[in-house]
Scaffold this active site. Structure first.
Site, PDB file in Angstrom:
ATOM      1  N   LYS A 111       0.839  -1.194   0.000  1.00 40.09           N
ATOM      2  CA  LYS A 111       0.000   0.000   0.000  1.00 40.09           C
ATOM      3  C   LYS A 111       0.882   1.255   0.000  1.00 40.09           C
ATOM      4  O   LYS A 111       0.636   2.205  -0.734  1.00 40.09           O
ATOM      5  CB  LYS A 111      -0.924  -0.023   1.224  1.00 40.09           C
ATOM      6  N   LYS A 190      -2.291 -13.682 -10.233  1.00 41.80           N
ATOM      7  CA  LYS A 190      -2.856 -14.332  -9.053  1.00 41.80           C
ATOM      8  C   LYS A 190      -4.330 -13.939  -8.888  1.00 41.80           C
ATOM      9  O   LYS A 190      -4.673 -12.759  -8.974  1.00 41.80           O
ATOM     10  CB  LYS A 190      -2.069 -13.878  -7.820  1.00 41.80           C
ATOM     11  N   LYS A 193      -9.505 -10.741  -5.151  1.00 39.47           N
ATOM     12  CA  LYS A 193     -10.608  -9.769  -5.220  1.00 39.47           C
ATOM     13  C   LYS A 193     -10.099  -8.409  -5.672  1.00 39.47           C
ATOM     14  O   LYS A 193     -10.732  -7.728  -6.453  1.00 39.47           O
ATOM     15  CB  LYS A 193     -11.237  -9.595  -3.828  1.00 39.47           C
TER      16      LYS A 193
HETATM   17  P1  ADP Z   1      -8.031 -11.927  -1.811  1.00 42.88           P
HETATM   18  O1  ADP Z   1      -6.623 -11.834  -2.346  1.00 42.88           O
HETATM   19  O2  ADP Z   1      -8.994 -12.253  -2.884  1.00 42.88           O
HETATM   20  O3  ADP Z   1      -8.432 -10.692  -1.023  1.00 42.88           O
HETATM   21  P2  ADP Z   1      -7.713 -13.148   0.769  1.00 42.88           P
HETATM   22  O4  ADP Z   1      -6.453 -12.366   0.971  1.00 42.88           O
HETATM   23  O5  ADP Z   1      -8.921 -12.747   1.555  1.00 42.88           O
HETATM   24  O6  ADP Z   1      -8.053 -13.142  -0.790  1.00 42.88           O
HETATM   25  O7  ADP Z   1      -7.368 -14.661   1.034  1.00 42.88           O
HETATM   26  C1  ADP Z   1      -8.089 -15.582   1.854  1.00 42.88           C
HETATM   27  C2  ADP Z   1      -7.370 -16.922   1.860  1.00 42.88           C
HETATM   28  O8  ADP Z   1      -7.339 -17.470   0.522  1.00 42.88           O
HETATM   29  C3  ADP Z   1      -5.910 -16.847   2.298  1.00 42.88           C
HETATM   30  O9  ADP Z   1      -5.552 -18.006   3.044  1.00 42.88           O
HETATM   31  C4  ADP Z   1      -5.156 -16.802   1.004  1.00 42.88           C
HETATM   32  O10 ADP Z   1      -3.835 -17.277   1.133  1.00 42.88           O
HETATM   33  C5  ADP Z   1      -6.001 -17.695   0.094  1.00 42.88           C
HETATM   34  N1  ADP Z   1      -5.890 -17.237  -1.309  1.00 42.88           N
HETATM   35  C6  ADP Z   1      -6.334 -16.063  -1.817  1.00 42.88           C
HETATM   36  N2  ADP Z   1      -6.082 -15.959  -3.142  1.00 42.88           N
HETATM   37  C7  ADP Z   1      -5.445 -17.109  -3.482  1.00 42.88           C
HETATM   38  C8  ADP Z   1      -4.915 -17.623  -4.718  1.00 42.88           C
HETATM   39  N3  ADP Z   1      -5.021 -16.943  -5.847  1.00 42.88           N
HETATM   40  N4  ADP Z   1      -4.327 -18.840  -4.689  1.00 42.88           N
HETATM   41  C9  ADP Z   1      -4.256 -19.552  -3.538  1.00 42.88           C
HETATM   42  N5  ADP Z   1      -4.733 -19.126  -2.353  1.00 42.88           N
HETATM   43  C10 ADP Z   1      -5.317 -17.935  -2.302  1.00 42.88           C
END
Ligand code: ADP
Ligand code: TRP
Length: 321
Positions: A111, A190, A193
Site C-alpha cells: 500500500k 494471481k 478480489k
Molecule cells: P483476496 O486476495 O482475494 O483478497 P484473501 O487475501 O482474503 O483473498 O485470502 C483468503 C485466503 O485465501 C488466504 O488463506 C489466502 O492465502 C487464500 N488465497 C487467496 N487468493 C489465493 C490464490 N489466488 N491462490 C491460492 N490461495 C489464495
C-alpha cells in the site's frame, strides 16, 4: 493438536480462496475442539467501512463455508469479534513488536509503495493475526501462500514473548498445499478480489460459464502444440479434473489441433458440477438464518473457553495480572 485458520468476510469466496485455503479447512476437520475456523471481521474492518455490508458479508461467509462442507459437528466456526479476548492479547503482543518487523509485511508495504496512506490497523494487522493464532494454542494453520509471511511474524512474536516472560505460547506452523498455493485468475495473474479477476465458488452456472469463456489466452494458432505446464487455463482445469482427465487434456495440448474454447467448455462443465451440491446447500442455509446464528454462537462459546485460559496465562506471564 489444534488446527486453526481465519478468513476475511470481504465478499464472495473465489477459487483461490477455496483451493488455497477453504478446501484444507474441510479436509482437516475432525473433532470440534481440534479444528477452529473463524471469520476475521476485525481484519475486514481495515477495508470494509460500511457496517451493514460488513454484517451481511459475515453472515454470507458463514453460510458459504457451511455450504462448502464445514461441519459444525466436526469443527468450531465462529466470528473473530465474538472473542474479545483476542483484542487484549493483540495489545500484549503489540508492546513487544518491533516496528521494522511490520514495515516489512506485504499488505502495508504494498500500500505504501503505491503511495497510498495506510492506517494503524493495516500496519498492525499481522499482530492481530498472531493473537488469533496464539489465542487458541494452535499447532497448524492452513493458509494460501501469501499468508505464510504473517505466520512467520506470529512465530517471531511468540518466540520473543516466551523468551522474555517464560514459556507461554505454543509455536504454530503454516500448512500450504503445493498444488494450489497460487491459483491464477481470469487474466493469468494471481486470483484476487483486489485484481477483479476472480471466479466465484458459488456463482450461478450461467454467469460463471460466461466468465470462464472470457479467460484471457494467448494467440497461438489452433494446430500448434502447447506446453500445458505453463498455461494458466490448464492449471485451472487441473484443479477440478481427475488424473485421467488431466492426462488426456495434457496430451491434447502437446498434440496441438485444439482451440482454447474447447478447454474452457470442459473447465466450465467440471466447475459447475463440482460446486452443484454446495450451491444447493447454500440455498437451504439462506432460508435458515437463525440456525446459522446458533452455530456461530455455539462456536464462539467453545472458542472463548479456550481463549480465557490462554489470556490468563499470558496476563500472568507479563505481569498485568
Ligand atoms: P483476496 O486476495 O482475494 O483478497 P484473501 O487475501 O482474503 O483473498 O485470502 C483468503 C485466503 O485465501 C488466504 O488463506 C489466502 O492465502 C487464500 N488465497 C487467496 N487468493 C489465493 C490464490 N489466488 N491462490 C491460492 N490461495 C489464495
Ligand atoms: N489475514 C488472513 C487473510 O487475509 C485472515 C486471518 C486473520 C487469518 N487471522 C488469521 C488466517 C489467523 C490464519 C490465521 O486471509
Amino acid at each position: 493438536m489444534r488446527v486453526l485458520s481465519g478468513i476475511q468476510p470481504t465478499g464472495r469466496f473465489h477459487w483461490g480462496n477455496y483451493f488455497g485455503a477453504i478446501r484444507q479447512y474441510i479436509d482437516l476437520q475432525g473433532e470440534p475442539e481440534n479444528a477452529f475456523y473463524f471469520l476475521a471481521n476485525l481484519h475486514a474492518l481495515t477495508t470494509v467501512r460500511d457496517a451493514d455490508v460488513l454484517r451481511q458479508n459475515t453472515m454470507d461467509a458463514a453460510i458459504d463455508l457451511l455450504a462448502l462442507g464445514l461441519d459444525p459437528n466436526r469443527a468450531t466456526l465462529f466470528v473473530q469479534s465474538d472473542v474479545p479476548e483476542v483484542s487484549e492479547l493483540c495489545w500484549l503482543l503489540m508492546t513487544g513488536t518491533p516496528m521494522g518487523l511490520l514495515e516489512r509485511c506485504h499488505a502495508y508495504k504494498d500500500k505504501k509503495a503505491k503511495g497510498l496512506s495506510a492506517d494503524a490497523g493495516l500496519f498492525a494487522y499481522p499482530v492481530l493475526m498472531a493473537a488469533d493464532i496464539l489465542m487458541y494454542d494452535s499447532d497448524i494453520v492452513p493458509v494460501g501462500e501469501d499468508q505464510v509471511q504473517h505466520i512467520e511474524v506470529c512465530r517471531d512474536l511468540a518466540a520473543s514473548f516466551n523468551h522474555r516472560f517464560g514459556e507461554t505460547f505454543v509455536m504454530p506452523k503454516a500448512k500450504v498445499l503445493d498444488s494450489s498455493a497460487r491459483v491464477a485468475g481470469t487474466d493469468g495473474e494471481k486470483m484476487s478480489k483486489s485484481y477483479g479477476n476472480v471466479l466465484e465458488v458459488l456463482e450461478d452456472p450461467k454467469p460463471l460459464r460466461k466468465k470462464i469463456m472470457r479467460i484471457v489466452t494467448d494467440s497461438r494458432p489452433m494446430d500448434q502444440p502447447k506446453e500445458p505446464g505453463t498455461d494458466h487455463l490448464f492449471q485451472l482445469f487441473s484443479l477440478f479434473a481427475n488424473d485421467a482427465q488431466r492426462d488426456e487434456m495434457a496430451a491434447m495440448y502437446r498434440r496441438g489441433g485444439f482451440g482454447y474454447g474447447e478447454v474452457k467448455k470442459a473447465l466450465a462443465d467440471l466447475a459447475v458440477d463440482h460446486f452443484a451440491e454446495a450451491r444447493q446447500r447454500r440455498q437451504e442455509l439462506q432460508a435458515q438464518p437463525d440456525r446459522v446464528r446458533e452455530i456461530l454462537r455455539d462456536g464462539a462459546a467453545v472458542a472463548r473457553r479456550k481463549a480465557t485460559d490462554v489470556l490468563r496465562r499470558a496476563q500472568h506471564a507479563c505481569g498485568v495480572k
